[in-house]
Design a protein around this motif. Sequence first.
Motif, PDB file in Angstrom:
ATOM      1  N   GLY A  60     -16.709 -23.847  56.367  1.00  0.00           N
ATOM      2  CA  GLY A  60     -15.924 -23.024  57.285  1.00  0.00           C
ATOM      3  C   GLY A  60     -16.101 -21.534  57.095  1.00  0.00           C
ATOM      4  N   ARG A  61     -17.068 -21.158  56.292  1.00  0.00           N
ATOM      5  CA  ARG A  61     -17.284 -19.724  56.059  1.00  0.00           C
ATOM      6  C   ARG A  61     -18.733 -19.316  56.350  1.00  0.00           C
ATOM      7  NH1 ARG A  61     -12.756 -17.438  53.412  1.00  0.00           N
ATOM      8  NH2 ARG A  61     -11.240 -19.091  53.067  1.00  0.00           N
ATOM      9  N   GLN A 106     -16.497 -14.918  54.848  1.00  0.00           N
ATOM     10  CA  GLN A 106     -15.269 -14.875  55.671  1.00  0.00           C
ATOM     11  C   GLN A 106     -15.306 -16.002  56.713  1.00  0.00           C
ATOM     12  OE1 GLN A 106     -13.002 -12.898  54.719  1.00  0.00           O
ATOM     13  NE2 GLN A 106     -14.108 -11.330  53.561  1.00  0.00           N
ATOM     14  N   LYS A 107     -14.131 -16.247  57.291  1.00  0.00           N
ATOM     15  CA  LYS A 107     -14.031 -17.256  58.351  1.00  0.00           C
ATOM     16  C   LYS A 107     -14.458 -16.635  59.683  1.00  0.00           C
ATOM     17  CE  LYS A 107     -10.067 -19.546  56.251  1.00  0.00           C
ATOM     18  NZ  LYS A 107      -8.623 -19.369  56.238  1.00  0.00           N
ATOM     19  N   ASP A 126     -11.900 -14.596  61.566  1.00  0.00           N
ATOM     20  CA  ASP A 126     -11.548 -13.302  60.965  1.00  0.00           C
ATOM     21  C   ASP A 126     -12.591 -12.235  61.306  1.00  0.00           C
ATOM     22  OD1 ASP A 126      -9.252 -14.341  59.898  1.00  0.00           O
ATOM     23  OD2 ASP A 126     -10.200 -14.887  57.989  1.00  0.00           O
ATOM     24  N   GLN A 131     -17.144 -20.162  65.697  1.00  0.00           N
ATOM     25  CA  GLN A 131     -15.732 -20.380  66.029  1.00  0.00           C
ATOM     26  C   GLN A 131     -15.615 -21.355  67.204  1.00  0.00           C
ATOM     27  OE1 GLN A 131     -13.635 -16.894  67.397  1.00  0.00           O
ATOM     28  NE2 GLN A 131     -11.631 -17.793  67.091  1.00  0.00           N
TER      29      GLN A 131
END
Lengths: 144, 409
Positions: free
Chosen positions: A66-67, A93-94, A97, A138
């Motif tokens: 997920g990053r 980071q995601k 974000d 995303q």
Amino acid sequence: MNQAIKDIEQEIIDDFKLFDEWAEKYEYVIELGRKLPIMDDTLKTDSNKIKGCQSSVWMTTKFTDGRIYFEADSDSTFVKGLIALLMKVMNGQKPEDIVAAPLDFINQTGLTTHIAQTRSNGLMAMIKQMKLYALGYQMKAETH
Amino acid sequence: MTATDFDVESIRKDFPILSQKVYGKPLIYFDNAATSQKPQAVIDSLVKYYSEYNANIHRGVHYLSQKASIAYDDVRTKVQRFVNAETDKEIVFVRGTTEGINLVASSYGRKNIAAGDEVLISAMEHHSNIVPWQLLCEEKGAILKIIPMNDKGEIIFEEFEKLLNARTKFISIVYISNSLGTINPVKKIIAKAHEYGIPVLVDAAQAVAHLQVDVQDLDCDFMAFSSHKMLGPTGTGVLYGKMKLLEDMPPYQGGGDMIRSVSFEKTTYNDVPFKFEAGTPNVADVIAFGAAIDYLSNLNHATIESYEKELLNYVTEQLSEIKELKIIGTAKDKAGVVSFILEGINAMDAGMYLDTLGIAVRTGQHCTEPAMDFFKIPGTIRASFLFYNTKDEIDALVEGVKKAIKLLK
């Protein structure tokens, strides 16, 4: 904004506050550029290329747990230094974000007055590409 | 007076910007091919115009308008004398070299160039002398042909001759290359072209600040140049055209001042050059451009040319001693420009480093991407000179380049 991103940005801004002169900032960015891990030549493909007027950038990503992890390189050491700064903020980071982050911290380093060319041709294009990657991950996550 | 007697320090005092410091270091301005700095007389002229006689020209019956009109029209005569045109009617004020070339491509080109015709330009042209012709050729189904250059950045004259034929309808060529510094043998090119009855436009953007330009001696049909590269303000420039050609050409833009009489049925146009100057012109900048011409005309041209040659020889010698450095553009005849690359170092990185030292150079393709492609390089570092530069500044550049190599290699 995500606190982790904000904190790293502030750290970078504080680092640059140590320098009064443009020459010092320049040499610091060059130093960061030198330390940027070398990208494998096989990844320097046309599809990974962001062409600027004065320098070229190659960028690719990995998505794990997920990053996002970016990998990038340039024929300009200074641009590599900018890449190092961006990666420091964004790697790990995601996606959501990164999409939400304003990522305008470079303005506050005082570098932007000196890098009109890079900003219009390289830096903005890099940030845009990073956001696009993040948006892609995303959306992929949301449809699953 | 010889070049060594040339009092550069007193000249420099005429240019207020040159005495400033950047990042606490004395400014060293080597970006003259992009734009020149302005003497106080030019700056004063702008201020005086706006403070004392700003008015629209050619229409007003009042005092200010008359005064501004006379000042504006006087500059046309100054330009005529400066380039030795036959009459001041051959001087059209435009925004700059780019607009001058576009005007010829749009007006002369659209009227005279048809499908299958050929237009010639050289391999070292600035984008502004490439794209207008591409647009024209695309529209008309004409063909753009390129005069090749050799590895030194010189036009290959025999190849140029081979390109000439009955379909060749126009030649547009740069006088001095902005990225290589080559001075092209335009007089010889024009003479050859005229044997075939082909008109020639000379892009003199770089030439006007360095050489004494004589349009009648060259026998060029058109010449375009910009005020801002010859000490004048930005936003104005000149298209010179032979009277007969200008008279035969249709207007470029419609508007005020370019007409004789307007009705909805039929509009008739004003005479040359006004036919090509639609709308309120750039009065202030043209008037200040006149002050720039006065300044240049008061200098001894032979002295300036030999001083600049001395600077160019000096910088070429000094830079040639750096083993990681390669000069791009080594033509026999050069002026004003030294372009170079540093082995394994991005040009922009080096240019930014020089900036930290207060040295202004240009890096990249210099709007001559095809010329850079020819040399198989992404771009160069370009230092370009004018008569107000000094050998001390060149020493600082050479030191700066050496330091850049140390830091970036």
